[in-house]
Motif scaffolding. Structure first.
Motif, PDB file in Angstrom:
ATOM      1  N   VAL A   1       0.859  -1.189   0.000  1.00 45.96           N
ATOM      2  CA  VAL A   1       0.000   0.000   0.000  1.00 45.96           C
ATOM      3  C   VAL A   1       0.897   1.240   0.000  1.00 45.96           C
ATOM      4  N   LEU A   2       0.959   1.909  -1.121  1.00 53.23           N
ATOM      5  CA  LEU A   2       1.806   3.091  -1.252  1.00 53.23           C
ATOM      6  C   LEU A   2       1.168   4.302  -0.589  1.00 53.23           C
ATOM      7  N   CYS A   3      -0.141   4.406  -0.688  1.00 51.59           N
ATOM      8  CA  CYS A   3      -0.862   5.504  -0.059  1.00 51.59           C
ATOM      9  C   CYS A   3      -2.319   5.128   0.126  1.00 51.59           C
ATOM     10  N   SER A   4      -2.942   5.716   1.123  1.00 52.06           N
ATOM     11  CA  SER A   4      -4.377   5.506   1.340  1.00 52.06           C
ATOM     12  C   SER A   4      -4.978   6.792   1.871  1.00 52.06           C
ATOM     13  N   GLU A   5      -6.265   6.951   1.653  1.00 54.34           N
ATOM     14  CA  GLU A   5      -6.971   8.157   2.096  1.00 54.34           C
ATOM     15  C   GLU A   5      -8.416   7.782   2.417  1.00 54.34           C
ATOM     16  N   PHE A   6      -8.910   8.327   3.510  1.00 58.52           N
ATOM     17  CA  PHE A   6     -10.311   8.138   3.877  1.00 58.52           C
ATOM     18  C   PHE A   6     -10.833   9.446   4.443  1.00 58.52           C
ATOM     19  N   LYS A   7     -11.907   9.953   3.852  1.00 58.78           N
ATOM     20  CA  LYS A   7     -12.487  11.207   4.292  1.00 58.78           C
ATOM     21  C   LYS A   7     -13.995  11.044   4.438  1.00 58.78           C
ATOM     22  N   GLN A   8     -14.531  11.689   5.446  1.00 61.23           N
ATOM     23  CA  GLN A   8     -15.975  11.765   5.635  1.00 61.23           C
ATOM     24  C   GLN A   8     -16.374  13.230   5.723  1.00 61.23           C
TER      25      GLN A   8
END
Length: 252
Positions: free
Chosen positions: A151-158
């Motif tokens: 996993v090079l990058c991850s993003e989670f937004k609400q």
């Protein structure tokens, strides 16, 4: 369901407005460009920033250098764009889930651009994690990968937009000698889940090239007009990023 169209397109607003003119050359010297993903530079990192609504610094609208066929979805003509030579577009339609989309494969299947602007889980509210996991698992199955990806990058937004809850969930992965970027947007309204999905992948050695010459040019065809502005299909003064129904000049 028109009310979710503005939500599923919001992540492109900042990046597209940073582009001012069309040019016949996609090559810009960004090989060392840093991105918000510590593990990605150049066009790979730029495309991650693009998906995450961060400025890209692009000085021109990317265009297809070797235009091939024109794809137009039979049920949604506004889902249409030119693909490069050596690629084939496959229409995606599922009346049960109200799915409209397209898979664009290079003819050797090594490169994929998958775009599903609209799909619905009727009467269910499902976390975005379920949808992104499903897309990633299907990608692994297609490329016959059974290991653990990096996993090079991850993003989670609400966030809540106009009283409507929304999630953005993204991954950049390395597996089987290739790079993949996968993201989903889910919005929750009327007791249902509305899903937008993007998947791109290519061999790692040519991922930057595919971003510059395939992925970005297709994205910009969908949302940017020839002068570099945002598309306004119904000419009502509200572009596609702000108009809940860009086919009806009486809305909004």
């Amino acid at each position: 369901m028109k009310s979710n169209r503005i939500l599923m397109l919001l992540i492109f607003t900042i990046t597209m407005l940073s582009c001012s003119s069309e040019d016949d050359n996609n090559e810009q010297d960004i090989s060392n460009r840093q991105s918000s993903c510590d593990n990605a530079v150049g066009y790979t990192g730029l495309y991650w920033d693009f998906a995450n609504a961060r400025p890209t610094g692009l000085s021109q609208v990317p265009v297809i250098q070797n235009p091939g066929q024109q794809f137009i979805h039979s049920l949604q003509p506004l889902l249409g764009f030119t693909i490069p030579q050596g690629f084939t577009a496959f229409e995606l339609t599922d009346p049960q889930t109200q799915t409209i989309g397209v898979n664009v494969f290079r003819d050797d299947n090594a490169v994929l651009f998958r775009w599903i602007p609209s799909s619905t889980a009727i009467g269910q509210q499902i976390p975005s994690q379920n949808f992104i996991a499903n897309e990633i698992n299907n990608l692994f199955a297609f490329y016959e990968f059974n290991g653990t990806p990096e996993v090079l990058c991850s993003e989670f937004k609400q966030q809540v937009f106009a009283t409507i809850p929304m999630e953005f969930n993204a991954r950049m992965l390395r597996f089987n000698g290739r790079i993949a970027q996968v993201w989903v947007i889910t919005t929750y309204t009327a007791g249902s889940t509305f899903i937008t999905t993007s998947v791109t992948t290519a061999p790692e050695a040519e991922y930057d090239t595919q971003v510059a010459n395939t992925f970005l040019p297709i994205n910009f065809q969908l949302y940017v007009n020839e002068s570099g502005g945002i598309v306004d299909n119904d000419m009502d003064g509200f572009d596609i990023l702000r108009d809940p129904d860009d086919n009806n000049p009486n809305v909004p």
